[in-house]
Enzyme design. Structure first.
Site, PDB file in Angstrom:
ATOM      1  N   LYS A  64      -9.574   2.306  14.704  1.00  0.00           N
ATOM      2  CA  LYS A  64      -8.407   2.271  14.978  1.00  0.00           C
ATOM      3  C   LYS A  64      -8.372   2.951  16.977  1.00  0.00           C
ATOM      4  O   LYS A  64      -7.421   2.213  16.979  1.00  0.00           O
ATOM      5  CB  LYS A  64      -8.274   3.267  14.471  1.00  0.00           C
TER       6      LYS A  64
ATOM      7  N   LEU B  65      -4.977 -11.368   6.652  1.00  0.00           N
ATOM      8  CA  LEU B  65      -5.207 -11.320   7.822  1.00  0.00           C
ATOM      9  C   LEU B  65      -5.865 -12.073   8.681  1.00  0.00           C
ATOM     10  O   LEU B  65      -6.223 -12.627   9.516  1.00  0.00           O
ATOM     11  CB  LEU B  65      -4.666  -9.537   7.954  1.00  0.00           C
TER      12      LEU B  65
ATOM     13  N   ILE C  59       1.718   4.124   2.196  1.00  0.00           N
ATOM     14  CA  ILE C  59       2.359   4.482   3.719  1.00  0.00           C
ATOM     15  C   ILE C  59       4.208   3.126   3.608  1.00  0.00           C
ATOM     16  O   ILE C  59       4.891   3.359   3.328  1.00  0.00           O
ATOM     17  CB  ILE C  59       1.520   4.652   4.730  1.00  0.00           C
TER      18      ILE C  59
ATOM     19  N   SER D  24      -4.274   7.036  13.798  1.00  0.00           N
ATOM     20  CA  SER D  24      -4.599   8.375  13.048  1.00  0.00           C
ATOM     21  C   SER D  24      -4.486   8.819  13.673  1.00  0.00           C
ATOM     22  O   SER D  24      -5.253   8.980  15.076  1.00  0.00           O
ATOM     23  CB  SER D  24      -5.886   7.441  12.566  1.00  0.00           C
TER      24      SER D  24
ATOM     25  N   LEU E  17      -7.525  14.796  -0.248  1.00  0.00           N
ATOM     26  CA  LEU E  17      -7.228  16.607  -1.324  1.00  0.00           C
ATOM     27  C   LEU E  17      -6.694  16.107  -2.174  1.00  0.00           C
ATOM     28  O   LEU E  17      -6.275  16.620  -3.465  1.00  0.00           O
ATOM     29  CB  LEU E  17      -7.060  17.621   0.524  1.00  0.00           C
TER      30      LEU E  17
ATOM     31  N   LYS F 219      -9.032   1.639   4.672  1.00  0.00           N
ATOM     32  CA  LYS F 219      -8.932   3.102   5.500  1.00  0.00           C
ATOM     33  C   LYS F 219     -10.113   4.488   4.644  1.00  0.00           C
ATOM     34  O   LYS F 219     -10.031   5.352   5.022  1.00  0.00           O
ATOM     35  CB  LYS F 219      -7.818   3.697   4.818  1.00  0.00           C
TER      36      LYS F 219
ATOM     37  N   TYR G 140     -14.753   3.988  11.144  1.00  0.00           N
ATOM     38  CA  TYR G 140     -13.031   3.579   9.987  1.00  0.00           C
ATOM     39  C   TYR G 140     -12.108   4.157  11.414  1.00  0.00           C
ATOM     40  O   TYR G 140     -11.392   3.407  12.080  1.00  0.00           O
ATOM     41  CB  TYR G 140     -12.703   4.349   9.613  1.00  0.00           C
TER      42      TYR G 140
ATOM     43  N   GLY H  67       0.844  -0.832   0.052  1.00  0.00           N
ATOM     44  CA  GLY H  67      -0.261   0.269   0.277  1.00  0.00           C
ATOM     45  C   GLY H  67       0.586   1.383  -0.303  1.00  0.00           C
ATOM     46  O   GLY H  67       1.676   1.103   0.151  1.00  0.00           O
TER      47      GLY H  67
HETATM   48  P1  NAD Z   1      -3.831   1.735   1.743  1.00  0.00           P
HETATM   49  O1  NAD Z   1      -4.872   1.648   1.658  1.00  0.00           O
HETATM   50  O2  NAD Z   1      -2.292   2.214   0.428  1.00  0.00           O
HETATM   51  O3  NAD Z   1      -2.809   0.909   2.217  1.00  0.00           O
HETATM   52  C1  NAD Z   1      -3.224  -0.423   2.870  1.00  0.00           C
HETATM   53  C2  NAD Z   1      -2.541  -1.448   3.171  1.00  0.00           C
HETATM   54  O4  NAD Z   1      -3.386  -3.018   3.543  1.00  0.00           O
HETATM   55  C3  NAD Z   1      -2.861  -2.563   0.764  1.00  0.00           C
HETATM   56  O5  NAD Z   1      -2.650  -2.476   0.305  1.00  0.00           O
HETATM   57  C4  NAD Z   1      -4.376  -3.029   1.314  1.00  0.00           C
HETATM   58  O6  NAD Z   1      -4.327  -4.372   0.618  1.00  0.00           O
HETATM   59  C5  NAD Z   1      -3.909  -3.676   2.837  1.00  0.00           C
HETATM   60  N1  NAD Z   1      -4.996  -4.673   3.553  1.00  0.00           N
HETATM   61  C6  NAD Z   1      -5.817  -4.296   3.770  1.00  0.00           C
HETATM   62  N2  NAD Z   1      -6.525  -5.427   4.251  1.00  0.00           N
HETATM   63  C7  NAD Z   1      -5.911  -6.628   4.033  1.00  0.00           C
HETATM   64  C8  NAD Z   1      -5.954  -7.560   5.174  1.00  0.00           C
HETATM   65  N3  NAD Z   1      -7.075  -7.837   6.009  1.00  0.00           N
HETATM   66  N4  NAD Z   1      -4.887  -8.296   5.003  1.00  0.00           N
HETATM   67  C9  NAD Z   1      -3.507  -7.745   4.114  1.00  0.00           C
HETATM   68  N5  NAD Z   1      -3.368  -6.653   3.635  1.00  0.00           N
HETATM   69  C10 NAD Z   1      -4.451  -5.560   3.674  1.00  0.00           C
HETATM   70  O7  NAD Z   1      -3.541   2.725   3.650  1.00  0.00           O
HETATM   71  P2  NAD Z   1      -2.187   3.370   3.543  1.00  0.00           P
HETATM   72  O8  NAD Z   1      -2.742   4.779   3.557  1.00  0.00           O
HETATM   73  O9  NAD Z   1      -0.478   3.405   3.333  1.00  0.00           O
HETATM   74  O10 NAD Z   1      -2.433   3.457   5.027  1.00  0.00           O
HETATM   75  C11 NAD Z   1      -1.866   1.984   5.905  1.00  0.00           C
HETATM   76  C12 NAD Z   1      -2.190   2.497   7.502  1.00  0.00           C
HETATM   77  O11 NAD Z   1      -1.858   3.720   7.503  1.00  0.00           O
HETATM   78  C13 NAD Z   1      -4.240   2.098   7.342  1.00  0.00           C
HETATM   79  O12 NAD Z   1      -4.479   1.213   8.322  1.00  0.00           O
HETATM   80  C14 NAD Z   1      -4.106   3.033   7.736  1.00  0.00           C
HETATM   81  O13 NAD Z   1      -5.774   3.260   8.088  1.00  0.00           O
HETATM   82  C15 NAD Z   1      -3.248   3.903   8.418  1.00  0.00           C
HETATM   83  N6  NAD Z   1      -3.706   5.929   8.565  1.00  0.00           N
HETATM   84  C16 NAD Z   1      -3.490   6.187   6.008  1.00  0.00           C
HETATM   85  C17 NAD Z   1      -4.001   7.853   6.778  1.00  0.00           C
HETATM   86  C18 NAD Z   1      -3.400   8.172   5.452  1.00  0.00           C
HETATM   87  O14 NAD Z   1      -3.828   9.526   4.940  1.00  0.00           O
HETATM   88  N7  NAD Z   1      -3.013   7.249   4.450  1.00  0.00           N
HETATM   89  C19 NAD Z   1      -3.827   8.486   7.518  1.00  0.00           C
HETATM   90  C20 NAD Z   1      -3.557   7.566   8.735  1.00  0.00           C
HETATM   91  C21 NAD Z   1      -3.477   5.970   8.933  1.00  0.00           C
HETATM   92  N1  UDP Z   2     -11.280  18.258   1.190  1.00  0.00           N
HETATM   93  C1  UDP Z   2     -11.092  18.592  -0.147  1.00  0.00           C
HETATM   94  N2  UDP Z   2     -12.277  18.917  -1.582  1.00  0.00           N
HETATM   95  C2  UDP Z   2     -11.735  17.439  -1.493  1.00  0.00           C
HETATM   96  C3  UDP Z   2     -11.472  16.518  -0.709  1.00  0.00           C
HETATM   97  C4  UDP Z   2     -10.718  17.348   1.144  1.00  0.00           C
HETATM   98  O1  UDP Z   2     -12.308  20.601   0.354  1.00  0.00           O
HETATM   99  O2  UDP Z   2     -12.028  16.337  -2.343  1.00  0.00           O
HETATM  100  C5  UDP Z   2     -11.181  18.970   2.618  1.00  0.00           C
HETATM  101  C6  UDP Z   2     -11.308  18.388   3.525  1.00  0.00           C
HETATM  102  O3  UDP Z   2     -12.515  18.945   3.490  1.00  0.00           O
HETATM  103  C7  UDP Z   2     -10.612  18.663   4.737  1.00  0.00           C
HETATM  104  C8  UDP Z   2      -9.536  18.879   4.203  1.00  0.00           C
HETATM  105  O4  UDP Z   2      -9.674  18.751   2.659  1.00  0.00           O
HETATM  106  O5  UDP Z   2     -10.483  20.006   4.794  1.00  0.00           O
HETATM  107  C9  UDP Z   2      -8.073  17.375   4.091  1.00  0.00           C
HETATM  108  O6  UDP Z   2      -8.760  16.357   4.088  1.00  0.00           O
HETATM  109  P1  UDP Z   2      -8.827  14.769   3.875  1.00  0.00           P
HETATM  110  O7  UDP Z   2      -9.771  14.375   3.335  1.00  0.00           O
HETATM  111  O8  UDP Z   2      -7.872  15.091   2.617  1.00  0.00           O
HETATM  112  O9  UDP Z   2      -8.036  14.617   4.918  1.00  0.00           O
HETATM  113  P2  UDP Z   2      -9.241  14.522   6.609  1.00  0.00           P
HETATM  114  O10 UDP Z   2     -10.242  14.474   6.498  1.00  0.00           O
HETATM  115  O11 UDP Z   2      -9.118  12.410   6.553  1.00  0.00           O
HETATM  116  O12 UDP Z   2      -8.041  15.133   7.226  1.00  0.00           O
END
Ligand code: NAD
Ligand code: UDP
Length: 338
Positions: free
Chosen positions: A153, A60, A13, A125, A200, A85, A149, A11
Site C-alpha cells: 500500500k 490486472l 468494498i 489503508s 474481528l 489483503k 501487505y 469484492g
Molecule cells: P476483497 O478481497 O473482498 O476485494 C478485492 C477484490 O480484488 C477481490 O474480489 C479479488 O478477487 C480482486 N482481485 C485481487 N487481485 C486481483 C487482480 N490481480 N486482478 C483483478 N482482480 C483482483 O477485499 P476488500 O476488503 O473489498 O478490499 C478492497 C481494497 O481495499 C483492497 O485493495 C484492500 O487492500 C483495501 N483495504 C481493505 C480493508 C479492509 O479491511 N477490508 C482495509 C484497508 C484497505
Molecule cells: N482481533 C481479535 N480477535 C480476532 C481478530 C481480531 O481480538 O479474531 C483484534 C485485533 O487484535 C485488533 C482488532 O481485533 O485489536 C481488529 O483486528 P482486525 O484484524 O479486524 O483489524 P486490524 O488489525 O487490521 O486493525
C-alpha cells in the site's frame, strides 16, 4: 454519462461501491479476477441496483485483458480496489503480494496513460501509518509499514505520487481506510471471507451463527479502557460514499491527495463484542489469548480533512454496523455459496 471502471468490484468494498455508483447515476464497468470473490456478488449488485453493467473476469496482471476493457469502453475514471489483503498471508508469500498489488497497479496505470485517463481513486489503508505515535491519526503523520501487505500500500502511494510528479495532469485520491465492517442494508452483499476469518467482525458474526465456537481476543494488556485493542470501525456504506465524494473532488482538483476515511471514534474489541450482543441478542463467548504478533494497541482517525475538503463524514454508528453485519450473515450463512 460518466463511466467508472471499478477494479475488484466483486469484492467486499468494491461491490458496495458498485451499488452506490449505480444508484448515483454513474455507468460502471467492473473487472475482477474472482480470486477472492464470486460471480454471485456481481449478480447481487445488479439485483440491488436494478441495473445492468459489463463485467470482465480479468486479472490486472493480464495487460492484454485490461487493454481490451479500455478499448471497448469509454472510461472516465477508475476506482481501484483490486488487491490481495490478508496481512498474515503476505508475510508467508510476500512475492505474490508485491506481484499482484504492485505490478497489477502499474499495469492499470500504464493502460490508463495509454488511453489518457488520469483520474484514480485508490484503496489505501490506515496500515500506512505503521504504529502511530499518537491518535487521532492525521494524514500528515509519518508513514511506515509493518508487513508486506502494508508495504504494498505504501509503495503504491509513492508510485502514484511519482506519476503525478512526472505528469501534473493526474488526479489521484489515496483513501486510507480504517476498519470497514457492516454490509449493505439489503443483506444481499457483505464480507465473505474464505476459511477462518482473520478480521474481528467476520469472526464475531461466525461465532454468532455457530460456525466458530468462540472468539479469541488477542490481548487484554494494551493501554486502553478495557485492555483490548481499539480501532476505528466504519460502516462499509459510509466508506464507499467517501469514494463518490473523492471522485467529485477530483473533477476540480489536480494532484495527489490522501484522505483518512474513518469515523474518528475508537472502540475496543470488547466494545464491539458487547454492542454485537446487544443488537443481535446473541451471546459471543470469548477467550483472552496472547497479543497477535504485529498488532498495534490503538488506532483511530482524525477524519477532519475528508470532512473539510470532500464534504464527507461517516453517519452510521456501531449499532448499525452490527445490525447490518448480522442481517447479511443470517441471510447468507455460507456467504455467496448458498
Ligand atoms: P476483497 O478481497 O473482498 O476485494 C478485492 C477484490 O480484488 C477481490 O474480489 C479479488 O478477487 C480482486 N482481485 C485481487 N487481485 C486481483 C487482480 N490481480 N486482478 C483483478 N482482480 C483482483 O477485499 P476488500 O476488503 O473489498 O478490499 C478492497 C481494497 O481495499 C483492497 O485493495 C484492500 O487492500 C483495501 N483495504 C481493505 C480493508 C479492509 O479491511 N477490508 C482495509 C484497508 C484497505
Ligand atoms: N482481533 C481479535 N480477535 C480476532 C481478530 C481480531 O481480538 O479474531 C483484534 C485485533 O487484535 C485488533 C482488532 O481485533 O485489536 C481488529 O483486528 P482486525 O484484524 O479486524 O483489524 P486490524 O488489525 O487490521 O486493525
Amino acid at each position: 454519462m460518466t463511466t467508472i471502471l471499478v477494479t475488484g468490484g466483486a469484492g467486499y468494498i468494491g461491490s458496495h461501491a458498485a451499488v452506490e455508483l449505480l444508484e448515483s447515476g454513474y455507468e460502471i464497468v467492473v473487472i475482477d479476477n474472482l480470486s477472492n470473490s464470486s460471480m454471485e456478488s456481481i449478480k447481487r449488485i445488479k439485483e440491488i441496483a436494478g441495473k445492468n453493467f459489463p463485467f470482465y473476469e480479468c486479472d490486472l496482471l493480464d495487460v492484454e485483458c485490461v487493454e481490451n476493457v479500455f478499448n471497448t469502453h469509454k472510461i472516465d475514471s477508475v476506482m481501484h480496489f483490486a488487491g490481495l489483503k490478508a496481512v498474515g498471508e503476505s508475510v508467508t508469500i510476500p512475492l505474490k503480494y508485491y506481484q499482484n498489488n504492485i505490478t497489477g497497479t502499474i499495469n492499470l496505470c500504464e493502460v490508463m496513460i495509454k488511453h489518457n485517463i488520469k483520474k484514480l481513486v485508490f484503496s489505501s489503508s490506515a496500515t500506512v501509518y505503521g504504529n502511530p505515535d499518537k491518535v487521532p491519526v492525521e494524514e500528515s503523520f509519518s508513514l511506515s509499514a509493518t508487513n508486506p501487505y502494508g508495504r504494498t500500500k505504501l509503495m503504491i502511494e509513492y508510485i502514484l505520487q511519482d506519476l503525478y510528479f512526472a505528469d501534473s495532469s493526474w488526479r489521484i485520491a489515496l483513501l486510507r481506510y480504517f476498519n470497514p465492517i457492516g454490509a449493505h442494508e439489503s443483506g444481499k452483499i457483505g464480507e465473505n471471507p474464505n476459511g477462518i476469518p482473520n478480521n474481528l467482525m467476520p469472526y464475531i458474526s461466525q461465532v454468532a451463527i455457530g460456525k466458530m465456537e468462540k472468539l479469541f481476543v488477542f490481548g487484554n494488556d494494551y493501554e486502553t479502557h478495557d485492555g483490548t485493542g481499539v480501532r476505528d470501525f466504519i460502516h462499509v456504506v459510509d466508506l464507499v460514499k467517501g469514494h463518490l465524494k473523492a471522485l467529485e473532488y477530483l473533477e476540480n482538483h489536480e494532484g495527489v491527495e490522501a484522505f483518512n476515511l474513518g469515523t474518528g471514534k475508537g472502540y475496543s474489541v470488547l466494545d464491539l463484542v458487547k454492542t454485537f450482543e446487544d443488537v443481535t441478542s446473541k451471546r459471543i463467548p470469548y477467550k483472552i489469548v496472547e497479543r497477535r504478533k504485529g498488532d498495534i494497541g490503538v488506532c483511530y482517525a482524525n477524519p477532519q480533512k475528508a470532512e473539510k475538503k470532500l464534504g464527507w463524514r461517516a453517519e452510521k454508528d456501531l449499532n448499525d454496523m452490527c445490525k447490518d453485519t448480522w442481517n447479511w450473515q443470517l441471510n447468507n450463512p455460507n456467504g455467496y455459496r448458498n
